[in-house]
Design an enzyme around this catalytic site. Structure first.
Site, mmCIF file in Angstrom:
data_model
loop_
_atom_site.group_PDB
_atom_site.id
_atom_site.type_symbol
_atom_site.label_atom_id
_atom_site.label_comp_id
_atom_site.label_asym_id
_atom_site.label_seq_id
_atom_site.Cartn_x
_atom_site.Cartn_y
_atom_site.Cartn_z
ATOM 1 N N GLY A 30 0.816 -1.213 0.000
ATOM 2 C CA GLY A 30 0.000 0.000 0.000
ATOM 3 C C GLY A 30 0.849 1.262 0.000
ATOM 4 O O GLY A 30 2.039 1.220 -0.311
ATOM 5 N N HIS A 36 4.401 1.536 -8.062
ATOM 6 C CA HIS A 36 3.366 0.501 -8.045
ATOM 7 C C HIS A 36 2.492 0.603 -9.298
ATOM 8 O O HIS A 36 2.107 -0.409 -9.891
ATOM 9 C CB HIS A 36 2.466 0.661 -6.820
ATOM 10 C CG HIS A 36 3.157 0.566 -5.494
ATOM 11 N ND1 HIS A 36 3.356 1.645 -4.678
ATOM 12 C CD2 HIS A 36 3.695 -0.496 -4.833
ATOM 13 C CE1 HIS A 36 3.976 1.257 -3.562
ATOM 14 N NE2 HIS A 36 4.197 -0.041 -3.637
ATOM 15 N N LYS A 148 13.392 -1.975 -8.402
ATOM 16 C CA LYS A 148 13.772 -1.148 -7.253
ATOM 17 C C LYS A 148 14.281 -2.020 -6.100
ATOM 18 O O LYS A 148 15.248 -1.678 -5.430
ATOM 19 C CB LYS A 148 12.560 -0.321 -6.849
ATOM 20 C CG LYS A 148 12.470 0.131 -5.426
ATOM 21 C CD LYS A 148 13.266 1.377 -5.201
ATOM 22 C CE LYS A 148 13.052 1.974 -3.833
ATOM 23 N NZ LYS A 148 12.949 1.025 -2.751
ATOM 24 N N GLN A 152 15.237 -8.577 -3.765
ATOM 25 C CA GLN A 152 13.949 -9.267 -3.589
ATOM 26 C C GLN A 152 13.559 -10.019 -4.854
ATOM 27 O O GLN A 152 13.026 -11.133 -4.787
ATOM 28 C CB GLN A 152 12.889 -8.239 -3.213
ATOM 29 C CG GLN A 152 11.493 -8.779 -3.117
ATOM 30 C CD GLN A 152 10.564 -7.784 -2.474
ATOM 31 O OE1 GLN A 152 10.450 -7.721 -1.266
ATOM 32 N NE2 GLN A 152 9.877 -6.986 -3.288
ATOM 33 N N SER A 185 7.476 4.171 -0.920
ATOM 34 C CA SER A 185 6.500 4.575 0.106
ATOM 35 C C SER A 185 7.212 5.257 1.269
ATOM 36 O O SER A 185 6.641 6.102 1.961
ATOM 37 C CB SER A 185 5.743 3.353 0.622
ATOM 38 O OG SER A 185 5.161 2.654 -0.454
ATOM 39 N N ARG A 186 8.472 4.889 1.504
ATOM 40 C CA ARG A 186 9.208 5.448 2.646
ATOM 41 C C ARG A 186 9.738 6.860 2.365
ATOM 42 O O ARG A 186 10.183 7.525 3.294
ATOM 43 C CB ARG A 186 10.355 4.518 3.038
ATOM 44 C CG ARG A 186 9.872 3.222 3.695
ATOM 45 C CD ARG A 186 11.008 2.382 4.244
ATOM 46 N NE ARG A 186 10.544 1.300 5.100
ATOM 47 C CZ ARG A 186 10.395 0.035 4.704
ATOM 48 N NH1 ARG A 186 10.670 -0.317 3.469
ATOM 49 N NH2 ARG A 186 9.960 -0.892 5.551
HETATM 50 P P1 AMP Z 1 6.091 -2.403 -1.585
HETATM 51 O O1 AMP Z 1 4.694 -1.875 -1.500
HETATM 52 O O2 AMP Z 1 7.133 -1.414 -1.195
HETATM 53 O O3 AMP Z 1 6.249 -3.754 -0.902
HETATM 54 O O4 AMP Z 1 6.376 -2.680 -3.125
HETATM 55 C C1 AMP Z 1 5.510 -3.489 -3.884
HETATM 56 C C2 AMP Z 1 6.142 -3.738 -5.219
HETATM 57 O O5 AMP Z 1 6.335 -2.504 -5.904
HETATM 58 C C3 AMP Z 1 7.520 -4.408 -5.104
HETATM 59 O O6 AMP Z 1 7.648 -5.389 -6.123
HETATM 60 C C4 AMP Z 1 8.454 -3.255 -5.341
HETATM 61 O O7 AMP Z 1 9.717 -3.642 -5.868
HETATM 62 C C5 AMP Z 1 7.669 -2.433 -6.346
HETATM 63 N N1 AMP Z 1 8.158 -1.060 -6.364
HETATM 64 C C6 AMP Z 1 8.322 -0.241 -5.295
HETATM 65 N N2 AMP Z 1 8.853 0.930 -5.679
HETATM 66 C C7 AMP Z 1 9.048 0.861 -7.016
HETATM 67 C C8 AMP Z 1 9.591 1.747 -7.998
HETATM 68 N N3 AMP Z 1 10.021 2.958 -7.676
HETATM 69 N N4 AMP Z 1 9.639 1.320 -9.286
HETATM 70 C C9 AMP Z 1 9.199 0.080 -9.620
HETATM 71 N N5 AMP Z 1 8.679 -0.802 -8.747
HETATM 72 C C10 AMP Z 1 8.617 -0.424 -7.459
#
Ligand code: AMP
Length: 285
Positions: A30, A36, A148, A152, A185-186
Protein backbone atom coordinates in the site's frame (compact mmCIF):
# COMPACT_ATOMS: atom_id res chain seq x y z
CA UNK A 1 -13.11 -2.72 -9.30
CA UNK A 2 -13.91 -5.29 -6.67
CA UNK A 3 -12.56 -4.88 -3.16
CA UNK A 4 -11.91 -8.31 -1.65
CA UNK A 5 -11.45 -7.87 2.06
CA UNK A 6 -11.26 -11.52 3.07
CA UNK A 7 -9.85 -14.78 1.74
CA UNK A 8 -13.42 -16.03 1.20
CA UNK A 9 -14.14 -13.08 -1.08
CA UNK A 10 -10.88 -13.67 -2.94
CA UNK A 11 -11.79 -17.32 -3.48
CA UNK A 12 -15.18 -16.36 -4.89
CA UNK A 13 -13.52 -13.84 -7.25
CA UNK A 14 -11.00 -16.44 -8.34
CA UNK A 15 -13.69 -19.03 -9.06
CA UNK A 16 -15.72 -16.58 -11.16
CA UNK A 17 -12.86 -15.80 -13.57
CA UNK A 18 -13.77 -17.02 -17.07
CA UNK A 19 -12.07 -20.01 -18.70
CA UNK A 20 -8.92 -19.02 -20.58
CA UNK A 21 -8.20 -16.01 -18.36
CA UNK A 22 -4.73 -14.93 -17.37
CA UNK A 23 -4.31 -13.24 -14.00
CA UNK A 24 -1.59 -10.66 -13.33
CA UNK A 25 -0.86 -10.29 -9.61
CA UNK A 26 0.84 -7.28 -8.00
CA UNK A 27 1.60 -7.72 -4.28
CA UNK A 28 2.12 -4.43 -2.40
CA UNK A 29 2.15 -2.97 1.09
CA UNK A 30 0.00 0.00 0.00
CA UNK A 31 0.84 3.72 0.21
CA UNK A 32 0.82 3.35 -3.55
CA UNK A 33 2.84 5.57 -5.87
CA UNK A 34 3.96 5.74 -9.50
CA UNK A 35 6.27 2.72 -9.04
CA UNK A 36 3.37 0.50 -8.04
CA UNK A 37 1.31 2.05 -10.84
CA UNK A 38 3.88 0.91 -13.38
CA UNK A 39 3.60 -2.68 -12.13
CA UNK A 40 -0.18 -2.50 -12.44
CA UNK A 41 0.09 -1.03 -15.95
CA UNK A 42 2.38 -3.89 -17.05
CA UNK A 43 0.03 -6.43 -15.51
CA UNK A 44 -2.91 -4.73 -17.28
CA UNK A 45 -1.14 -4.90 -20.65
CA UNK A 46 -0.21 -8.58 -20.33
CA UNK A 47 -3.23 -10.26 -18.71
CA UNK A 48 -7.00 -10.48 -19.00
CA UNK A 49 -7.42 -9.81 -15.27
CA UNK A 50 -5.38 -7.77 -12.77
CA UNK A 51 -5.36 -8.33 -9.03
CA UNK A 52 -3.44 -6.13 -6.58
CA UNK A 53 -2.95 -7.00 -2.92
CA UNK A 54 -2.40 -4.49 -0.14
CA UNK A 55 -1.04 -5.99 3.04
CA UNK A 56 1.55 -4.58 5.43
CA UNK A 57 3.21 -7.88 6.22
CA UNK A 58 4.36 -8.03 9.85
CA UNK A 59 6.70 -10.99 9.37
CA UNK A 60 9.08 -9.05 7.11
CA UNK A 61 9.68 -6.27 9.65
CA UNK A 62 12.35 -6.57 12.34
CA UNK A 63 11.47 -5.77 15.98
CA UNK A 64 12.99 -2.27 15.76
CA UNK A 65 11.66 -1.44 12.28
CA UNK A 66 8.81 0.77 11.13
CA UNK A 67 5.83 -1.66 11.06
CA UNK A 68 3.55 0.46 13.28
CA UNK A 69 4.37 3.74 11.52
CA UNK A 70 4.48 2.30 7.98
CA UNK A 71 2.37 4.69 5.85
CA UNK A 72 -1.22 3.62 5.25
CA UNK A 73 -3.36 5.50 2.69
CA UNK A 74 -6.26 3.13 1.90
CA UNK A 75 -8.67 5.60 0.25
CA UNK A 76 -6.04 7.06 -2.07
CA UNK A 77 -4.79 3.54 -2.90
CA UNK A 78 -8.25 2.36 -3.97
CA UNK A 79 -8.83 5.50 -6.05
CA UNK A 80 -5.49 5.04 -7.84
CA UNK A 81 -6.10 1.35 -8.55
CA UNK A 82 -9.57 2.12 -9.90
CA UNK A 83 -8.07 4.74 -12.19
CA UNK A 84 -5.39 2.28 -13.36
CA UNK A 85 -7.99 -0.28 -14.34
CA UNK A 86 -7.22 -2.98 -11.79
CA UNK A 87 -10.05 -5.52 -11.66
CA UNK A 88 -9.75 -6.36 -8.01
CA UNK A 89 -7.82 -5.44 -4.89
CA UNK A 90 -7.26 -7.95 -2.11
CA UNK A 91 -6.94 -6.43 1.37
CA UNK A 92 -6.64 -9.44 3.67
CA UNK A 93 -6.68 -9.26 7.43
CA UNK A 94 -3.62 -10.67 9.23
CA UNK A 95 -5.73 -13.74 10.12
CA UNK A 96 -6.47 -14.39 6.43
CA UNK A 97 -2.76 -15.03 5.97
CA UNK A 98 -1.55 -16.03 9.42
CA UNK A 99 -3.97 -18.34 11.23
CA UNK A 100 -3.72 -18.33 15.03
CA UNK A 101 -1.16 -20.90 16.24
CA UNK A 102 0.36 -20.90 12.73
CA UNK A 103 3.45 -23.10 12.56
CA UNK A 104 4.76 -22.31 9.10
CA UNK A 105 8.04 -20.46 8.80
CA UNK A 106 10.37 -20.24 5.80
CA UNK A 107 14.08 -20.02 6.47
CA UNK A 108 16.11 -18.98 3.43
CA UNK A 109 19.86 -19.29 3.07
CA UNK A 110 22.51 -18.01 0.62
CA UNK A 111 21.38 -14.87 -1.25
CA UNK A 112 18.80 -13.92 1.33
CA UNK A 113 21.46 -13.59 4.06
CA UNK A 114 23.50 -11.01 2.10
CA UNK A 115 23.05 -7.24 1.74
CA UNK A 116 19.44 -6.48 2.76
CA UNK A 117 19.34 -9.83 4.53
CA UNK A 118 22.46 -8.97 6.54
CA UNK A 119 21.13 -5.52 7.49
CA UNK A 120 17.61 -6.83 8.13
CA UNK A 121 17.89 -10.38 9.53
CA UNK A 122 14.82 -12.47 8.74
CA UNK A 123 13.44 -9.90 6.30
CA UNK A 124 13.43 -12.18 3.26
CA UNK A 125 12.09 -15.11 5.31
CA UNK A 126 9.02 -12.98 5.97
CA UNK A 127 8.78 -11.83 2.34
CA UNK A 128 9.05 -15.42 1.10
CA UNK A 129 6.40 -16.59 3.56
CA UNK A 130 3.82 -13.98 2.64
CA UNK A 131 4.47 -14.22 -1.11
CA UNK A 132 4.17 -18.02 -1.00
CA UNK A 133 0.86 -17.72 0.84
CA UNK A 134 -0.42 -15.00 -1.50
CA UNK A 135 0.50 -17.03 -4.59
CA UNK A 136 -1.23 -20.09 -3.16
CA UNK A 137 -4.32 -18.02 -2.40
CA UNK A 138 -4.49 -16.14 -5.69
CA UNK A 139 -3.10 -18.64 -8.26
CA UNK A 140 -1.83 -15.94 -10.59
CA UNK A 141 -0.47 -16.47 -14.09
CA UNK A 142 2.18 -13.76 -13.62
CA UNK A 143 3.73 -12.11 -10.58
CA UNK A 144 4.89 -8.48 -10.98
CA UNK A 145 7.91 -7.24 -9.00
CA UNK A 146 9.93 -4.01 -9.10
CA UNK A 147 13.61 -3.78 -10.02
CA UNK A 148 13.77 -1.15 -7.25
CA UNK A 149 13.99 -4.06 -4.78
CA UNK A 150 16.53 -5.92 -6.88
CA UNK A 151 17.60 -8.47 -4.28
CA UNK A 152 13.95 -9.27 -3.59
CA UNK A 153 13.47 -10.14 -7.27
CA UNK A 154 16.41 -12.56 -7.10
CA UNK A 155 15.22 -14.15 -3.85
CA UNK A 156 11.65 -14.54 -5.10
CA UNK A 157 12.64 -15.91 -8.51
CA UNK A 158 14.68 -18.54 -6.70
CA UNK A 159 11.77 -19.28 -4.35
CA UNK A 160 9.39 -19.73 -7.29
CA UNK A 161 11.93 -22.01 -8.95
CA UNK A 162 12.76 -24.11 -5.89
CA UNK A 163 9.24 -24.43 -4.54
CA UNK A 164 7.80 -25.13 -8.03
CA UNK A 165 5.30 -22.30 -7.68
CA UNK A 166 3.39 -22.23 -10.97
CA UNK A 167 3.79 -18.55 -11.79
CA UNK A 168 5.85 -16.46 -14.20
CA UNK A 169 7.92 -13.69 -12.58
CA UNK A 170 7.97 -10.34 -14.40
CA UNK A 171 10.40 -7.62 -13.22
CA UNK A 172 9.48 -4.00 -13.99
CA UNK A 173 12.11 -1.20 -14.24
CA UNK A 174 12.46 1.30 -11.39
CA UNK A 175 10.23 4.37 -11.57
CA UNK A 176 11.96 7.55 -10.41
CA UNK A 177 11.10 11.11 -9.48
CA UNK A 178 12.21 13.70 -12.07
CA UNK A 179 15.35 14.31 -9.96
CA UNK A 180 16.27 10.61 -10.03
CA UNK A 181 15.12 9.53 -6.56
CA UNK A 182 13.53 6.07 -6.80
CA UNK A 183 9.87 6.23 -5.86
CA UNK A 184 9.25 4.58 -2.50
CA UNK A 185 6.50 4.57 0.11
CA UNK A 186 9.21 5.45 2.65
CA UNK A 187 10.16 8.69 0.84
CA UNK A 188 7.35 10.37 2.73
CA UNK A 189 9.38 9.95 5.94
CA UNK A 190 12.01 12.38 4.59
CA UNK A 191 12.16 15.91 6.02
CA UNK A 192 12.32 18.70 3.41
CA UNK A 193 16.11 18.95 3.88
CA UNK A 194 16.52 15.17 3.56
CA UNK A 195 14.31 15.15 0.46
CA UNK A 196 16.63 17.73 -1.09
CA UNK A 197 19.65 15.56 -0.29
CA UNK A 198 18.06 12.25 -1.36
CA UNK A 199 18.71 12.34 -5.16
CA UNK A 200 22.45 12.12 -4.45
CA UNK A 201 21.99 8.36 -4.00
CA UNK A 202 21.00 7.90 -7.64
CA UNK A 203 23.50 10.52 -8.83
CA UNK A 204 26.25 8.54 -7.08
CA UNK A 205 25.05 5.27 -8.67
CA UNK A 206 24.94 6.94 -12.07
CA UNK A 207 28.35 8.58 -11.82
CA UNK A 208 29.95 5.30 -10.68
CA UNK A 209 28.06 3.50 -13.44
CA UNK A 210 29.57 5.77 -16.06
CA UNK A 211 33.00 4.36 -15.18
CA UNK A 212 31.89 0.76 -15.66
CA UNK A 213 33.84 -1.22 -18.21
CA UNK A 214 34.15 -4.96 -18.71
CA UNK A 215 36.88 -6.40 -16.48
CA UNK A 216 37.15 -3.39 -14.13
CA UNK A 217 37.54 -4.33 -10.43
CA UNK A 218 34.25 -3.96 -8.56
CA UNK A 219 36.11 -2.15 -5.77
CA UNK A 220 36.83 0.74 -8.16
CA UNK A 221 33.12 1.16 -8.85
CA UNK A 222 32.21 0.95 -5.17
CA UNK A 223 34.88 3.55 -4.35
CA UNK A 224 33.59 5.90 -7.03
CA UNK A 225 30.08 5.45 -5.69
CA UNK A 226 31.08 6.08 -2.07
CA UNK A 227 33.08 9.19 -3.00
CA UNK A 228 30.13 10.64 -4.90
CA UNK A 229 27.65 9.79 -2.14
CA UNK A 230 29.95 11.52 0.39
CA UNK A 231 29.37 14.80 -1.49
CA UNK A 232 26.09 14.81 0.43
CA UNK A 233 27.27 14.53 4.06
CA UNK A 234 23.78 13.82 5.40
CA UNK A 235 24.01 10.29 3.92
CA UNK A 236 25.29 7.41 6.04
CA UNK A 237 26.19 4.46 3.84
CA UNK A 238 24.89 1.05 4.92
CA UNK A 239 26.33 -1.01 2.07
CA UNK A 240 27.35 -0.77 -1.57
CA UNK A 241 28.37 -3.74 -3.65
CA UNK A 242 28.62 -4.97 -7.23
CA UNK A 243 26.69 -8.22 -7.52
CA UNK A 244 25.57 -10.70 -10.14
CA UNK A 245 22.31 -9.78 -11.82
CA UNK A 246 21.32 -13.45 -11.67
CA UNK A 247 22.35 -14.54 -8.18
CA UNK A 248 23.01 -11.30 -6.25
CA UNK A 249 26.35 -12.77 -5.15
CA UNK A 250 29.26 -10.29 -4.97
CA UNK A 251 31.44 -10.00 -8.08
CA UNK A 252 35.17 -9.26 -7.87
CA UNK A 253 35.13 -7.67 -11.33
CA UNK A 254 32.62 -6.46 -13.90
CA UNK A 255 32.09 -9.57 -15.96
CA UNK A 256 29.43 -8.84 -18.61
CA UNK A 257 28.10 -12.42 -18.58
CA UNK A 258 27.09 -11.93 -14.91
CA UNK A 259 25.06 -8.80 -15.75
CA UNK A 260 26.56 -6.83 -12.86
CA UNK A 261 24.33 -4.62 -10.74
CA UNK A 262 25.54 -1.92 -8.34
CA UNK A 263 23.32 -2.16 -5.24
CA UNK A 264 23.32 0.27 -2.33
CA UNK A 265 21.47 1.19 0.84
CA UNK A 266 22.04 4.38 2.80
CA UNK A 267 20.43 6.29 5.65
CA UNK A 268 19.21 9.86 5.64
CA UNK A 269 18.42 10.46 9.29
CA UNK A 270 16.38 7.44 10.31
CA UNK A 271 15.11 6.71 6.79
CA UNK A 272 16.83 3.95 4.89
CA UNK A 273 16.90 4.38 1.12
CA UNK A 274 17.57 1.50 -1.24
CA UNK A 275 18.52 1.70 -4.89
CA UNK A 276 20.48 -0.11 -7.61
CA UNK A 277 21.81 0.33 -11.11
CA UNK A 278 22.42 -2.39 -13.71
CA UNK A 279 25.96 -1.87 -15.11
CA UNK A 280 27.35 -2.50 -18.62
CA UNK A 281 23.83 -2.59 -20.02
CA UNK A 282 25.11 -1.27 -23.37
CA UNK A 283 27.53 -4.20 -23.69
CA UNK A 284 25.14 -7.01 -22.79
CA UNK A 285 22.10 -5.95 -24.76
P1 AMP B 1 6.09 -2.40 -1.59
O1 AMP B 1 4.69 -1.87 -1.50
O2 AMP B 1 7.13 -1.41 -1.20
O3 AMP B 1 6.25 -3.75 -0.90
O4 AMP B 1 6.38 -2.68 -3.12
C1 AMP B 1 5.51 -3.49 -3.88
C2 AMP B 1 6.14 -3.74 -5.22
O5 AMP B 1 6.33 -2.50 -5.90
C3 AMP B 1 7.52 -4.41 -5.10
O6 AMP B 1 7.65 -5.39 -6.12
C4 AMP B 1 8.45 -3.26 -5.34
O7 AMP B 1 9.72 -3.64 -5.87
C5 AMP B 1 7.67 -2.43 -6.35
N1 AMP B 1 8.16 -1.06 -6.36
C6 AMP B 1 8.32 -0.24 -5.29
N2 AMP B 1 8.85 0.93 -5.68
C7 AMP B 1 9.05 0.86 -7.02
C8 AMP B 1 9.59 1.75 -8.00
N3 AMP B 1 10.02 2.96 -7.68
N4 AMP B 1 9.64 1.32 -9.29
C9 AMP B 1 9.20 0.08 -9.62
N5 AMP B 1 8.68 -0.80 -8.75
C10 AMP B 1 8.62 -0.42 -7.46
Amino acid sequence: MQVLSSYDQLRAYRQALPPGHTLGFVPTMGALHAGHAQLVAEARAQNTAVLVSIFVNPTQFGPTEDLSRYPRTPEADLALLEQLGADAVYTPTPEDLYPPQGQLHISLTHTSRLLEGASRPGHFDGVALVVTKLINQTHPTRLYLGQKDFQQTVVLRQLVHEAFLPVEVVVVPTVREPDGLARSSRNRYLSPAERTAAPQLYRALSSAGQQAQPGLASAAIVQAFAASLALEPAFRLDYAEVVSGFTCQPLAALTPEDRPVLVAAAYLGTTRLLDNLPLLTHTVG
